[in-house]
Scaffold this active site. Structure first.
Site, PDB file in Angstrom:
ATOM      1  N   ARG A   1       0.828  -1.215   0.000  1.00 60.77           N
ATOM      2  CA  ARG A   1       0.000   0.000   0.000  1.00 60.77           C
ATOM      3  C   ARG A   1       0.861   1.263   0.000  1.00 60.77           C
ATOM      4  NH1 ARG A   1      -2.302  -3.745  -0.914  1.00 60.77           N
ATOM      5  NH2 ARG A   1      -4.352  -4.479  -0.295  1.00 60.77           N
TER       6      ARG A   1
ATOM      7  N   CYS B   1       5.402  17.897  30.965  1.00 60.04           N
ATOM      8  CA  CYS B   1       4.206  17.055  31.063  1.00 60.04           C
ATOM      9  C   CYS B   1       3.949  16.656  32.498  1.00 60.04           C
ATOM     10  CB  CYS B   1       4.389  15.781  30.252  1.00 60.04           C
ATOM     11  SG  CYS B   1       4.536  16.125  28.528  1.00 60.04           S
TER      12      CYS B   1
ATOM     13  N   THR C   1      19.318  17.935  25.793  1.00 60.61           N
ATOM     14  CA  THR C   1      19.526  16.847  24.820  1.00 60.61           C
ATOM     15  C   THR C   1      19.232  17.315  23.397  1.00 60.61           C
ATOM     16  OG1 THR C   1      18.780  15.349  26.566  1.00 60.61           O
ATOM     17  CG2 THR C   1      19.059  14.404  24.387  1.00 60.61           C
TER      18      THR C   1
END
Ligand SMILES: [Zn+2]
Length: 341
Positions: free
Chosen positions: A7, A183, A129
């Protein structure tokens, strides 16, 4: 070519040639949290040659809400995220190489971990980072895809060295600790992570198949709660700022001096301590030694010690995540007392 990718091969943007090109590429994912789980899943299924997953952390119960590669059994087994992710992904596609590294990406190991990357995908949660990745990728001409999300808002941007502005062009210095939301302090809904990671992997597919004419330009910002999609164009930024990285070629995050051996993990009430390079621990021996100190559990990837209000997670290379404190001195003291390296 196997039926597996039929696909994707049918899709006009990729085709048989695109798929062949894709199957020669190595991508490195740094950080396997909410963004990383979705990115890794999509990349592995797309049929690249190799995905390397670097993550320094272990699975916690609060991860299961959005980190789609992990389940309750992984949590019970105290698995590091990189290991659990590799196991799942290799089952999804056994034809490709999936490698895991339970490690903190830092200046001392970045050359080794990123050396054969054709592309780096950002799944990290911190700017130190990201700036390190930015330095390495700009220096070595490797494209990377920035991604971040919090609450219901996400950001992503392609950094293609010498073609687009880099992350330092956008943000001159590391935002000081505590001034950016995380978060762990602001919360997050899972759909924004899936959405940003999906955009990152669509861009990855374009970059890895050399479809540079359709690569997204500028910074994309999406807020799924307020129903806002914004694109901030960045093309003229580079000339204006005289960026320290891409204009002046000064790669300060790659030098040892900026490498933190003690890192506060924002909002997690935890501190990571890195031992000197080349350290090695025998977890079985350590378990015997620490038995009397507190509750011990361990597997071949990590050892956990619960003592009082503190929990120490210790990896075979001596790296430790000490939770239950934000105080550097306390964490250092616990490390010296129980691991003593
Ligand atoms: Zn720059």
């Amino acid at each position: 070519m196997s039926e597996r990718y039929a696909r994707q091969v049918l899709f006009y943007g990729i085709g048989r040639e695109g798929q062949k090109t894709l199957m020669e590429k190595t991508a490195v994912l740094v950080g396997c949290g909410a963004l990383g789980c979705t990115s890794a899943n999509l990349l592995v299924r797309s049929g690249i040659k190799c995905l390397k997953i670097i993550d320094r952390d272990y699975i916690e119960e609060s991860n299961l809400q959005r980190q789609s590669l992990f389940d309750e059994e992984d949590l019970k087994q105290n698995l590091p995220k990189a290991i659990a992710a590799q196991k799942k992904l290799q089952k999804a596609n056994s034809l490709i190489q999936v490698e895991s590294f339970v490690a903190d990406l830092n200046p001392s190991n970045i050359e080794t971990l990123l050396q054969d990357a054709h592309l780096v995908v950002d799944g990290t949660d911190n700017f130190e980072t990201r700036f390190l990745i930015n330095d390495y990728c700009v220096k070595n001409g490797i494209p990377w895809i920035y991604g971040a999300c919090i609450g219901s808002t996400g950001l992503t941007m392609n950094i293609i060295p010498s073609k687009t502005p880099c992350l330092r062009c956008m943000l001159e210095n590391v935002p000081p600790f505590g001034t950016t939301e995380t978060c762990d302090t602001e919360g997050i809904i899972a759909p924004i992570a899936s959405m940003i990671a999906s955009v990152q992997v669509a861009e990855a597919l374009k970059i890895l198949t050399h479809n540079y004419d359709v690569v997204s330009k500028g910074l994309l910002k999406i807020d799924l709660w307020r129903n806002e999609i914004k694109r901030i164009f960045t093309e003229d930024i580079k000339d204006k700022t005289g960026c320290i990285v891409c204009s002046r070629h000064h790669y300060e995050f790659l030098t040892k001096d900026t490498c933190s051996t003690i890192t506060t993990l924002c909002g997690r009430n935890a501190i990571q301590i890195l031992p000197p390079n080349g350290s090695k621990l025998d977890l079985t021996k350590l378990a015997t030694r620490l038995e009397k100190v507190g509750k011990i559990s361990y597997n071949s990837f990590l050892l956990r010690l619960k003592t009082g209000k503190y929990e120490l997670t210790i990896f075979p290379d001596g790296r430790s995540i000490i939770s239950g404190t934000n105080d550097l001195a306390t964490a250092k003291g616990l490390y010296a007392k129980y691991i003593g390296m």
